[in-house]
Design a protein around this motif. Structure first.
Motif, mmCIF file in Angstrom:
data_model
loop_
_atom_site.group_PDB
_atom_site.id
_atom_site.type_symbol
_atom_site.label_atom_id
_atom_site.label_comp_id
_atom_site.label_asym_id
_atom_site.label_seq_id
_atom_site.Cartn_x
_atom_site.Cartn_y
_atom_site.Cartn_z
ATOM 1 N N ASP A 99 0.833 -1.207 0.000
ATOM 2 C CA ASP A 99 0.000 0.000 0.000
ATOM 3 C C ASP A 99 0.870 1.262 0.000
ATOM 4 N N TYR A 100 1.921 1.229 0.811
ATOM 5 C CA TYR A 100 2.838 2.364 0.900
ATOM 6 C C TYR A 100 3.601 2.536 -0.414
ATOM 7 N N LYS A 158 3.937 8.622 6.833
ATOM 8 C CA LYS A 158 3.506 8.735 8.225
ATOM 9 C C LYS A 158 2.472 7.672 8.583
ATOM 10 N N THR A 159 1.504 7.462 7.716
ATOM 11 C CA THR A 159 0.442 6.480 7.972
ATOM 12 C C THR A 159 1.023 5.081 8.073
ATOM 13 N N TYR A 160 1.921 4.751 7.157
ATOM 14 C CA TYR A 160 2.505 3.410 7.155
ATOM 15 C C TYR A 160 3.314 3.153 8.426
ATOM 16 N N TYR A 161 4.252 4.045 8.722
ATOM 17 C CA TYR A 161 5.141 3.792 9.860
ATOM 18 C C TYR A 161 4.468 4.023 11.216
ATOM 19 N N ILE A 208 13.777 -2.208 23.344
ATOM 20 C CA ILE A 208 12.691 -3.188 23.523
ATOM 21 C C ILE A 208 11.320 -2.703 23.069
ATOM 22 N N HIS A 209 11.198 -1.431 22.752
ATOM 23 C CA HIS A 209 9.906 -0.866 22.356
ATOM 24 C C HIS A 209 9.684 -0.875 20.844
ATOM 25 N N MET A 210 10.669 -1.352 20.114
ATOM 26 C CA MET A 210 10.573 -1.382 18.648
ATOM 27 C C MET A 210 9.605 -2.481 18.199
ATOM 28 N N PRO A 211 9.099 -2.366 16.967
ATOM 29 C CA PRO A 211 8.205 -3.417 16.452
ATOM 30 C C PRO A 211 8.900 -4.773 16.464
ATOM 31 N N LEU A 243 13.909 1.005 10.346
ATOM 32 C CA LEU A 243 13.939 1.194 11.797
ATOM 33 C C LEU A 243 14.050 2.673 12.149
ATOM 34 N N VAL A 244 14.874 3.402 11.400
ATOM 35 C CA VAL A 244 14.992 4.838 11.632
ATOM 36 C C VAL A 244 13.666 5.527 11.307
ATOM 37 N N CYS A 245 12.989 5.082 10.278
ATOM 38 C CA CYS A 245 11.671 5.650 9.957
ATOM 39 C C CYS A 245 10.694 5.452 11.103
ATOM 40 N N VAL A 246 10.709 4.287 11.716
ATOM 41 C CA VAL A 246 9.837 4.022 12.870
ATOM 42 C C VAL A 246 10.200 4.960 14.019
ATOM 43 N N LEU A 247 11.496 5.097 14.299
ATOM 44 C CA LEU A 247 11.929 5.965 15.394
ATOM 45 C C LEU A 247 11.558 7.425 15.152
ATOM 46 N N LYS A 248 11.787 7.899 13.935
ATOM 47 C CA LYS A 248 11.466 9.296 13.633
ATOM 48 C C LYS A 248 9.955 9.526 13.614
#
Length: 108
Positions: A14-15, A23-26, A71-74, A91-96
């Motif tokens: 989808d992304y 933003k919606t995806y991550y 430990i809080h990462m997906p 991973l950086v996208c998730v963090l940001k």
């Protein structure tokens, strides 16, 4: 049609097909505990700095890379649900995204 039994609605395809934005995806991979971890790690002053270009590039990439194993990462199951897998960039996208959510919460 999305599978209503999955906790995530959007998958990587989808992304990539521009059905949804970055933003919606991550954001569907961000847990509330990760938002708090980001607040605790960088502090709101740093996250809301005037040096922030909107993409948190005022924080060196090395710092984002150093915290992507927290430990809080997906978890693997989370990535599987969105038909994706973790990469350093992802991973950086998730963090940001978590950082962006922290700033948005602070501004409310």
């Amino acid at each position: 049609m999305p599978n209503i039994h999955k906790p995530f609605i959007y998958v990587r395809k989808d992304y990539m097909n521009n059905t949804i934005d970055h933003k919606t995806y991550y954001s569907q991979l961000v847990r509330p505990s990760l938002v708090q971890f980001i607040k605790d790690t960088f502090g709101m002053k740093m996250l809301m700095s005037k040096k922030n270009d909107g993409h948190f590039n005022h924080i060196p990439l090395k710092k984002w890379d150093m915290i992507n194993g927290n430990i809080h990462m997906p978890k693997k199951a989370d990535w599987d649900m969105v038909e994706d897998y973790p990469t350093m960039a992802g991973l950086v996208c998730v963090l940001k995204t978590a950082a962006r959510m922290a700033v948005e919460q602070e501004q409310q």
